[in-house]
Design a protein around this motif. Sequence first.
Motif, PDB file in Angstrom:
ATOM      1  N   ALA A 154       0.829  -1.209   0.000  1.00 52.37           N
ATOM      2  CA  ALA A 154       0.000   0.000   0.000  1.00 52.37           C
ATOM      3  C   ALA A 154       0.860   1.254   0.000  1.00 52.37           C
ATOM      4  CB  ALA A 154      -0.936  -0.004   1.206  1.00 52.37           C
ATOM      5  N   ALA A 155       1.910   1.256   0.817  1.00 54.32           N
ATOM      6  CA  ALA A 155       2.803   2.414   0.872  1.00 54.32           C
ATOM      7  C   ALA A 155       3.534   2.604  -0.446  1.00 54.32           C
ATOM      8  CB  ALA A 155       3.796   2.253   2.016  1.00 54.32           C
ATOM      9  N   VAL A 156       3.985   1.513  -1.044  1.00 51.37           N
ATOM     10  CA  VAL A 156       4.687   1.592  -2.329  1.00 51.37           C
ATOM     11  C   VAL A 156       3.752   2.160  -3.399  1.00 51.37           C
ATOM     12  CG1 VAL A 156       5.651   0.199  -4.211  1.00 51.37           C
ATOM     13  CG2 VAL A 156       6.372  -0.206  -1.851  1.00 51.37           C
ATOM     14  N   THR A 157       2.560   1.589  -3.513  1.00 50.64           N
ATOM     15  CA  THR A 157       1.629   2.036  -4.551  1.00 50.64           C
ATOM     16  C   THR A 157       1.268   3.500  -4.366  1.00 50.64           C
ATOM     17  OG1 THR A 157       0.732  -0.203  -4.745  1.00 50.64           O
ATOM     18  CG2 THR A 157      -0.612   1.590  -5.601  1.00 50.64           C
ATOM     19  N   ALA A 158       0.989   3.918  -3.146  1.00 50.03           N
ATOM     20  CA  ALA A 158       0.623   5.308  -2.879  1.00 50.03           C
ATOM     21  C   ALA A 158       1.769   6.255  -3.207  1.00 50.03           C
ATOM     22  CB  ALA A 158       0.205   5.469  -1.423  1.00 50.03           C
ATOM     23  N   THR A 159       2.984   5.867  -2.877  1.00 51.42           N
ATOM     24  CA  THR A 159       4.142   6.736  -3.101  1.00 51.42           C
ATOM     25  C   THR A 159       4.445   6.888  -4.587  1.00 51.42           C
ATOM     26  OG1 THR A 159       5.077   6.152  -0.948  1.00 51.42           O
ATOM     27  CG2 THR A 159       6.599   7.055  -2.579  1.00 51.42           C
ATOM     28  N   TYR A 160       4.241   5.845  -5.353  1.00 48.45           N
ATOM     29  CA  TYR A 160       4.467   5.932  -6.788  1.00 48.45           C
ATOM     30  C   TYR A 160       3.364   6.714  -7.497  1.00 48.45           C
ATOM     31  CZ  TYR A 160       8.288   2.472  -7.088  1.00 48.45           C
ATOM     32  OH  TYR A 160       9.492   1.814  -6.973  1.00 48.45           O
ATOM     33  N   ALA A 206       3.479  -9.017  -8.168  1.00 46.76           N
ATOM     34  CA  ALA A 206       2.510  -8.344  -9.026  1.00 46.76           C
ATOM     35  C   ALA A 206       2.539  -6.828  -8.845  1.00 46.76           C
ATOM     36  CB  ALA A 206       1.105  -8.869  -8.739  1.00 46.76           C
ATOM     37  N   THR A 207       2.892  -6.357  -7.665  1.00 43.42           N
ATOM     38  CA  THR A 207       2.932  -4.916  -7.416  1.00 43.42           C
ATOM     39  C   THR A 207       4.010  -4.250  -8.251  1.00 43.42           C
ATOM     40  OG1 THR A 207       2.048  -5.164  -5.175  1.00 43.42           O
ATOM     41  CG2 THR A 207       3.284  -3.153  -5.650  1.00 43.42           C
ATOM     42  N   VAL A 208       5.221  -4.790  -8.226  1.00 51.57           N
ATOM     43  CA  VAL A 208       6.286  -4.168  -9.019  1.00 51.57           C
ATOM     44  C   VAL A 208       6.035  -4.344 -10.511  1.00 51.57           C
ATOM     45  CG1 VAL A 208       8.089  -4.150  -7.280  1.00 51.57           C
ATOM     46  CG2 VAL A 208       7.764  -6.191  -8.648  1.00 51.57           C
ATOM     47  N   LEU A 268       3.787  -1.551 -11.635  1.00 52.62           N
ATOM     48  CA  LEU A 268       4.362  -0.207 -11.598  1.00 52.62           C
ATOM     49  C   LEU A 268       5.432   0.009 -12.650  1.00 52.62           C
ATOM     50  CD1 LEU A 268       4.643   0.195  -7.726  1.00 52.62           C
ATOM     51  CD2 LEU A 268       3.001   1.325  -9.228  1.00 52.62           C
ATOM     52  N   ALA A 269       6.084  -1.057 -13.086  1.00 51.00           N
ATOM     53  CA  ALA A 269       7.202  -0.927 -14.031  1.00 51.00           C
ATOM     54  C   ALA A 269       6.802  -0.224 -15.327  1.00 51.00           C
ATOM     55  CB  ALA A 269       7.807  -2.295 -14.314  1.00 51.00           C
ATOM     56  N   GLN A 312       7.792   7.155 -18.450  1.00 52.01           N
ATOM     57  CA  GLN A 312       8.531   8.384 -18.178  1.00 52.01           C
ATOM     58  C   GLN A 312       9.955   8.327 -18.733  1.00 52.01           C
ATOM     59  OE1 GLN A 312       5.452   9.615 -17.259  1.00 52.01           O
ATOM     60  NE2 GLN A 312       6.735  11.061 -16.117  1.00 52.01           N
ATOM     61  N   GLY A 313      10.287   7.224 -19.396  1.00 51.66           N
ATOM     62  CA  GLY A 313      11.626   7.066 -19.937  1.00 51.66           C
ATOM     63  C   GLY A 313      12.634   6.548 -18.931  1.00 51.66           C
ATOM     64  N   ALA A 314      12.158   6.089 -17.796  1.00 49.86           N
ATOM     65  CA  ALA A 314      13.009   5.564 -16.734  1.00 49.86           C
ATOM     66  C   ALA A 314      12.788   4.049 -16.615  1.00 49.86           C
ATOM     67  CB  ALA A 314      12.710   6.256 -15.416  1.00 49.86           C
ATOM     68  N   THR A 315      13.518   3.404 -15.707  1.00 49.84           N
ATOM     69  CA  THR A 315      13.443   1.955 -15.553  1.00 49.84           C
ATOM     70  C   THR A 315      13.267   1.600 -14.084  1.00 49.84           C
ATOM     71  OG1 THR A 315      14.962   1.665 -17.416  1.00 49.84           O
ATOM     72  CG2 THR A 315      14.594  -0.245 -16.004  1.00 49.84           C
ATOM     73  N   LEU A 316      12.321   0.705 -13.817  1.00 54.06           N
ATOM     74  CA  LEU A 316      12.115   0.186 -12.462  1.00 54.06           C
ATOM     75  C   LEU A 316      12.742  -1.193 -12.342  1.00 54.06           C
ATOM     76  CD1 LEU A 316      10.819   0.170  -9.629  1.00 54.06           C
ATOM     77  CD2 LEU A 316       8.727  -0.708 -10.691  1.00 54.06           C
TER      78      LEU A 316
END
Length: 289
Positions: A69-75, A100-102, A105-106, A112-116
């Motif tokens: 939850a914290a990860v999803t909200a922060t992203y 599944a969360t990461v 988000l990837a 944005q042109g970045a990489t997770l």
Amino acid sequence: MRVALIGAGRMGSAMGGRIAEAGHDLVVFNRTRRRAAEVAERLGGRVAETAREAAESAEVCVVSLADDAAVTATYLADDGLVVGVQPGAVVCDTSTVAPATVRSLAPLVAQQGATLLDTPVSGSVSTVESGTLTVMVGGDQTALDHARLVLSAFAKSIFHLGDVGAGATMKLVVNSLLGSLNVAVSEALVLAEKAGLDREIVYDIFESGAAGAPYVKYKRTAFLQPGEIPVAFSLALVAKDQELIYDLAQQTGTRMDQAEASRQLVSEAIEAGLAERDISEVASFLRHE
């Protein structure tokens, strides 16, 4: 490199310390600003007011948050990481979350042109401070090569396991083993004590014999002097991870009797009021049963 530390809890602030010591330019964001300010002042970094602000200035973002939850909200917040991350940047997420969360988000970071990368770690605050963490990586190899200089500030071993989500999966596998090992040590130690043996001598024998794994060695003080050292891994977070492990086992059709027994015992310890105590306090719960 310009590094954003997003999440300044026990593990995050310890990783930030190693990053700063390695000479990187550090900016710190935490959902509780006072905590970010304390860590930034101690490490010689600056404070970001939002995850977006932290990410906007960073070549590498190191994320260390408590749960999905914290990860999803922060992203995903309006002022979150995704809207701030810059093209070419690498986001290294060390949080313990569901694969599944990461994976979800990837693609948003990629837009944005970045990489997770999912880069969860195995170890504790003491292993961060000694620079001997193990990092388990899922995601692009080129991005890992770019971020390796930052990860190497606190890690001795970095394993690339495959696509995004592979690191998160491996972290749950590792924590399943760790949880069972912790319960086994706790039960054996308390059995010895209740049978009249000296706790410290018993632990000496644990360390010197076949069962003397690194975990047994670095948790010695925690087991011998319960409640007298800082919490490294709270039982509340252990329980959170065990739910993720249970879900993964269900998804893969894997029978995990020991993991389920450990999950039940940790649940009982939390019900007894030990949620914010260290994982080693399972022994204290058994001792007073």
